[in-house]
Design an enzyme around this catalytic site. Structure first.
Site, mmCIF file in Angstrom:
data_model
loop_
_atom_site.group_PDB
_atom_site.id
_atom_site.type_symbol
_atom_site.label_atom_id
_atom_site.label_comp_id
_atom_site.label_asym_id
_atom_site.label_seq_id
_atom_site.Cartn_x
_atom_site.Cartn_y
_atom_site.Cartn_z
ATOM 1 N N CYS A 107 0.805 -1.225 0.000
ATOM 2 C CA CYS A 107 0.000 0.000 0.000
ATOM 3 C C CYS A 107 0.835 1.271 0.000
ATOM 4 O O CYS A 107 0.317 2.351 -0.292
ATOM 5 C CB CYS A 107 -0.953 -0.002 1.191
ATOM 6 S SG CYS A 107 -2.117 -1.385 1.176
ATOM 7 N N HIS A 238 -3.310 7.120 2.720
ATOM 8 C CA HIS A 238 -3.705 5.867 2.080
ATOM 9 C C HIS A 238 -5.090 5.496 2.587
ATOM 10 O O HIS A 238 -5.359 5.551 3.791
ATOM 11 C CB HIS A 238 -2.694 4.773 2.430
ATOM 12 C CG HIS A 238 -3.201 3.395 2.213
ATOM 13 N ND1 HIS A 238 -3.750 2.973 1.023
ATOM 14 C CD2 HIS A 238 -3.259 2.325 3.057
ATOM 15 C CE1 HIS A 238 -4.118 1.709 1.137
ATOM 16 N NE2 HIS A 238 -3.842 1.297 2.345
ATOM 17 N N ASN A 268 -10.326 -0.218 -0.287
ATOM 18 C CA ASN A 268 -8.873 -0.064 -0.174
ATOM 19 C C ASN A 268 -8.245 -0.597 -1.457
ATOM 20 O O ASN A 268 -8.239 -1.803 -1.699
ATOM 21 C CB ASN A 268 -8.380 -0.845 1.040
ATOM 22 C CG ASN A 268 -6.884 -0.769 1.248
ATOM 23 O OD1 ASN A 268 -6.132 -0.396 0.356
ATOM 24 N ND2 ASN A 268 -6.431 -1.154 2.435
#
Length: 321
Positions: A107, A238, A268
């Site tokens: 990520c 994020h 996500n």
């Protein structure tokens, strides 16, 4: 300096209600714990390379460039273990025999790739670099694992960096990267002979680590710029989980209205989440030229990173497939 943004999302929308037909969950459970109401999944005929190529092409259009000198791809869901996907994307985009390679920091991948691109420019290797972040997590999720199946989605985002002056809007004013390999088991996909080809995540431990690491990383770049937290016009974390986004903003003392939380409709999207969130913020008017902007991420590895810049006057081009 940053000079154009591109993004691409799959057409397939998967709602919480649809997931609840196969996963032990409910729309209310997912919304209250993650802030997610839907996510995008690729179809059988679309893969991560298709998303990456479309996002990269859109970024080039936004930057009004036909070519760049290098390409960096951030992904933790490659179509195949090797070779790297970046050379194929460069070929698909007609960029010629430019240097092209992959970065895998889960990520945090977009910020790692952004830092790498800035380094190529600083070293004189390139005058312009296309950074692409693309993920198809739907291909590595255990459909019976509520901890991961409800969170992750597919998508791609891209940015073009070019050589500029240090004081120009869009210049990367500060960057911070870090890792902790002693906790690599908290988010991982087991190898052959392990638990299977699915993503495994220890949610509660990841939650605590994410808040701690990206809060500290964000503060480092804020201080490196000579700013205080009240000087930050927009925090773009994020998009891991709405609770993490909120907790980081609270720890930093940055108000909710100055924090981007764009997870509700896409979930996500790992490395792609920051460029996708930037495009969303531009579209809503939350992000405008002149804004002091902080980007920050946390991912498996463990990895984390942050970047600070004055937002430039740029375009963002989006498509779906």
């Amino acid at each position: 300096m940053l000079t154009g943004l591109g993004s691409c999302l799959p057409l397939g929308v998967v709602s919480n209600a649809e997931l609840a037909l196969t996963v032990d969950t409910s729309d209310e459970w997912v919304r209250t714990r993650t802030g997610i109401s839907a996510r995008r999944h690729v179809s059988e005929s679309v893969d991560v390379m298709d998303l990456a190529t479309a996002a990269g092409r859109n970024a080039l259009i936004a930057a009004e460039l036909a070519s760049v000198d290098a390409l960096v791809l951030a992904t933790s869901t490659p179509r195949r273990p090797c070779p790297a996907g970046a050379p194929e994307i460069a070929s698909r985009l007609g960029l010629g025999p430019i240097p092209a390679f992959d970065v895998m920091a889960m990520c945090s991948g977009f910020l790692y790739a952004l830092s790498t691109a800035a380094g190529l420019i600083s070293a004189g290797v390139a005058q312009s670099v296309l950074v692409v972040a693309a993920e198809t997590y739907s291909r590595i999720l255990n459909p019976d694992d509520r901890a991961t199946a409800v969170i992750f989605g597919d998508g791609a985002g891209a940015a073009v960096l070019r050589r500029g002056e240090p004081d120009e809007p869009g210049a990367l004013l500060a960057m911070d990267l870090g890792s902790d390999g002693s906790r690599s088991d908290l988010i991982h996909v087991p190898g052959s002979g392990g638990e299977g080809p699915y993503l495994v995540m220890e949610g509660r431990k990841v939650y605590r680590q994410a808040i701690e690491k990206i809060s500290a990383s964000s503060m480092r770049v804020i201080k490196d710029c000579g700013w205080a937290t009240e000087d930050v016009d927009l925090l773009v974390p994020h998009q891991a989980n709405a609770r993490i986004v909120q907790a980081v903003a609270q720890r930093l003392g940055i108000a909710e209205e100055r924090t981007v939380c764009a997870i509700a409709e896409v979930g996500n999207t790992a490395a792609a989440s920051i460029p996708l969130a930037l495009s969303t913020a531009m579209g809503s008017g939350a992000l405008a030229p002149g804004h002091r902007t902080v980007l920050t991420a946390f991912g498996g590895g463990l990895t984390w990173g942050s970047a600070a810049l004055i937002w430039p006057r740029v375009r963002s081009v989006h498509s779906e497939l």
